[in-house]
Design a protein around this motif. Structure first.
Motif, PDB file in Angstrom:
ATOM      1  N   LEU A  75       8.677   7.193  -9.608  1.00  0.00           N
ATOM      2  CA  LEU A  75       7.591   6.824 -10.524  1.00  0.00           C
ATOM      3  C   LEU A  75       6.735   5.712  -9.931  1.00  0.00           C
ATOM      4  N   PHE A  76       7.385   4.730  -9.316  1.00  0.00           N
ATOM      5  CA  PHE A  76       6.648   3.619  -8.719  1.00  0.00           C
ATOM      6  C   PHE A  76       5.778   4.103  -7.558  1.00  0.00           C
ATOM      7  N   ALA A  77       6.261   5.099  -6.820  1.00  0.00           N
ATOM      8  CA  ALA A  77       5.470   5.659  -5.718  1.00  0.00           C
ATOM      9  C   ALA A  77       4.185   6.284  -6.241  1.00  0.00           C
ATOM     10  N   ALA A  78       4.293   7.016  -7.347  1.00  0.00           N
ATOM     11  CA  ALA A  78       3.101   7.640  -7.928  1.00  0.00           C
ATOM     12  C   ALA A  78       2.100   6.585  -8.393  1.00  0.00           C
ATOM     13  N   LEU A  79       2.608   5.505  -8.986  1.00  0.00           N
ATOM     14  CA  LEU A  79       1.722   4.434  -9.443  1.00  0.00           C
ATOM     15  C   LEU A  79       1.086   3.702  -8.265  1.00  0.00           C
ATOM     16  N   THR A  80       1.880   3.482  -7.219  1.00  0.00           N
ATOM     17  CA  THR A  80       1.362   2.797  -6.034  1.00  0.00           C
ATOM     18  C   THR A  80       0.223   3.585  -5.400  1.00  0.00           C
ATOM     19  N   ALA A  81       0.376   4.907  -5.364  1.00  0.00           N
ATOM     20  CA  ALA A  81      -0.672   5.755  -4.793  1.00  0.00           C
ATOM     21  C   ALA A  81      -1.967   5.669  -5.597  1.00  0.00           C
ATOM     22  N   GLU A  82      -1.844   5.360  -6.889  1.00  0.00           N
ATOM     23  CA  GLU A  82      -3.028   5.194  -7.726  1.00  0.00           C
ATOM     24  C   GLU A  82      -3.668   3.822  -7.529  1.00  0.00           C
ATOM     25  N   TRP A  83      -2.846   2.820  -7.288  1.00  0.00           N
ATOM     26  CA  TRP A  83      -3.340   1.443  -7.207  1.00  0.00           C
ATOM     27  C   TRP A  83      -3.893   1.083  -5.834  1.00  0.00           C
ATOM     28  N   PHE A  84      -3.294   1.629  -4.767  1.00  0.00           N
ATOM     29  CA  PHE A  84      -3.651   1.231  -3.408  1.00  0.00           C
ATOM     30  C   PHE A  84      -4.052   2.447  -2.579  1.00  0.00           C
ATOM     31  N   ASN A  85      -4.657   2.188  -1.416  1.00  0.00           N
ATOM     32  CA  ASN A  85      -4.948   3.298  -0.513  1.00  0.00           C
ATOM     33  C   ASN A  85      -3.666   3.716   0.206  1.00  0.00           C
ATOM     34  N   TRP A  86      -3.727   4.817   0.917  1.00  0.00           N
ATOM     35  CA  TRP A  86      -2.505   5.403   1.469  1.00  0.00           C
ATOM     36  C   TRP A  86      -1.853   4.523   2.528  1.00  0.00           C
ATOM     37  N   ARG A  87      -2.648   3.821   3.322  1.00  0.00           N
ATOM     38  CA  ARG A  87      -2.059   2.961   4.351  1.00  0.00           C
ATOM     39  C   ARG A  87      -1.305   1.789   3.713  1.00  0.00           C
ATOM     40  N   THR A  88      -1.899   1.175   2.733  1.00  0.00           N
ATOM     41  CA  THR A  88      -1.250   0.056   2.046  1.00  0.00           C
ATOM     42  C   THR A  88       0.037   0.497   1.362  1.00  0.00           C
ATOM     43  N   SER A  89       0.037   1.699   0.804  1.00  0.00           N
ATOM     44  CA  SER A  89       1.226   2.208   0.114  1.00  0.00           C
ATOM     45  C   SER A  89       2.396   2.373   1.077  1.00  0.00           C
ATOM     46  N   TYR A  90       2.125   2.898   2.263  1.00  0.00           N
ATOM     47  CA  TYR A  90       3.184   3.034   3.266  1.00  0.00           C
ATOM     48  C   TYR A  90       3.667   1.669   3.747  1.00  0.00           C
ATOM     49  N   ILE A  91       2.739   0.760   3.985  1.00  0.00           N
ATOM     50  CA  ILE A  91       3.116  -0.581   4.442  1.00  0.00           C
ATOM     51  C   ILE A  91       3.986  -1.274   3.400  1.00  0.00           C
ATOM     52  N   LEU A  92       3.637  -1.106   2.131  1.00  0.00           N
ATOM     53  CA  LEU A  92       4.440  -1.681   1.052  1.00  0.00           C
ATOM     54  C   LEU A  92       5.857  -1.115   1.076  1.00  0.00           C
ATOM     55  N   GLY A  93       5.979   0.196   1.307  1.00  0.00           N
ATOM     56  CA  GLY A  93       7.305   0.805   1.390  1.00  0.00           C
ATOM     57  C   GLY A  93       8.131   0.226   2.521  1.00  0.00           C
ATOM     58  N   GLY A  94       7.505   0.019   3.682  1.00  0.00           N
ATOM     59  CA  GLY A  94       8.220  -0.574   4.799  1.00  0.00           C
ATOM     60  C   GLY A  94       8.652  -2.003   4.521  1.00  0.00           C
ATOM     61  N   LEU A  95       7.781  -2.781   3.882  1.00  0.00           N
ATOM     62  CA  LEU A  95       8.123  -4.168   3.552  1.00  0.00           C
ATOM     63  C   LEU A  95       9.259  -4.236   2.534  1.00  0.00           C
ATOM     64  N   MET A  96       9.256  -3.322   1.576  1.00  0.00           N
ATOM     65  CA  MET A  96      10.367  -3.283   0.617  1.00  0.00           C
ATOM     66  C   MET A  96      11.673  -2.970   1.333  1.00  0.00           C
ATOM     67  N   GLY A  97      11.603  -2.085   2.326  1.00  0.00           N
ATOM     68  CA  GLY A  97      12.801  -1.763   3.091  1.00  0.00           C
ATOM     69  C   GLY A  97      13.336  -2.960   3.854  1.00  0.00           C
ATOM     70  N   PHE A  98      12.451  -3.721   4.489  1.00  0.00           N
ATOM     71  CA  PHE A  98      12.893  -4.910   5.225  1.00  0.00           C
ATOM     72  C   PHE A  98      13.458  -5.971   4.274  1.00  0.00           C
ATOM     73  N   ALA A  99      12.866  -6.086   3.079  1.00  0.00           N
ATOM     74  CA  ALA A  99      13.406  -7.026   2.090  1.00  0.00           C
ATOM     75  C   ALA A  99      14.820  -6.620   1.682  1.00  0.00           C
TER      76      ALA A  99
END
Length: 239
Positions: free
Chosen positions: A149-173
């Motif tokens: 669900l959060f992925a779908a919302l993220t795709a609405e809020w940000f562009n595709w590059r930012t959404s992927y970068i956010l996913g990577g940062l969450m993984g490192f956290a």
């Protein structure tokens, strides 16, 4: 409740959250990301299928690799290795400029994602009592749904590059949060006994076990068909 919300359950739940986030994110961003790197409209479906196949190949090989390593080296080592590989690949997805680069990174993202759920559920099951482990694994599955669900919302809020970068940062956290995690006493006991572990041939032999594995695969197949095919390609199917 305190026993349910222990460190293993929380970390495993967040791992499943990130896992589902990436899988749903690719389906959501498939068209916009391919258009952005210059894929013609008439090739969007074909290229998207190829990328999905590479991701699934990574998950297939990763499931075997991480499963064997988890039995040999421990569940925590798999949780560290899988989330690190996922984080690097997903973060890099935000900087792709060609289809071949996109495909390679989706393969490695799938390879990393494959270790998350299995290792987390196994670790939680080993650390919790038989009367509580069902609640622990249920929480992990619930957080997976929230991640989608959060992925779908993220795709609405940000562009595709930012959404992927956010996913990577969450993984490192999440990688940092897993420091000081330890394997279960059950696994440490088995390791001390020097029992032979991680043999992939045991999936096939004896035959009764192989048929049981196939049964579980077929149980999950309809779910993945809906999520991986019908939802991913719903724009084209609906058209």
């Amino acid at each position: 409740m305190r026993r349910l919300l222990n460190r293993a359950v929380l970390i495993g739940s967040l791992g499943c959250f990130v896992d589902s986030y990436d899988l749903v994110l690719f389906s959501t961003l498939r068209i916009s990301s391919l258009q952005a790197i210059g894929v013609p409209s008439e090739r969007i479906v074909d290229v998207g299928i190829n990328l999905l196949n590479l991701q699934m190949l990574g998950m297939l090989l990763g499931g075997l690799m991480w499963g064997s390593l988890g039995d040999r080296r421990g569940r925590v080592s798999v949780l560290f290795g899988s989330i690190f590989l996922y984080s690097v690949a997903t973060l890099s997805n935000g900087f792709v400029s060609s289809v071949w680069m996109y495909g390679i990174l989706r393969f490695f993202a799938g390879l990393g994602l494959a270790g998350e759920l299995g290792a987390a559920v196994t670790l939680v099951s080993e650390k919790m009592s038989p009367t509580e482990r069902g609640w622990g694994t249920t929480l992990i599955a619930f957080m997976g749904a929230v991640g989608g669900l959060f992925a779908a919302l993220t795709a609405e809020w940000f562009n595709w590059r930012t959404s992927y970068i956010l996913g990577g940062l969450m993984g490192f956290a999440l990688f940092g949060m897993r420091i000081r995690m330890s394997d279960s006493k059950l696994f440490e006991t088995m390791r001390a006994k020097k029992v032979h572990r991680g043999n992939l041939l045991k999936i096939i032999f004896p035959r009764q076990r192989f048929f049981k594995v196939l049964t579980f695969v077929f149980i999950g197949l309809p779910i993945w068909y809906v999520v991986g095919i019908l939802i991913s390609f719903s724009p084209e199917i609906g058209a």
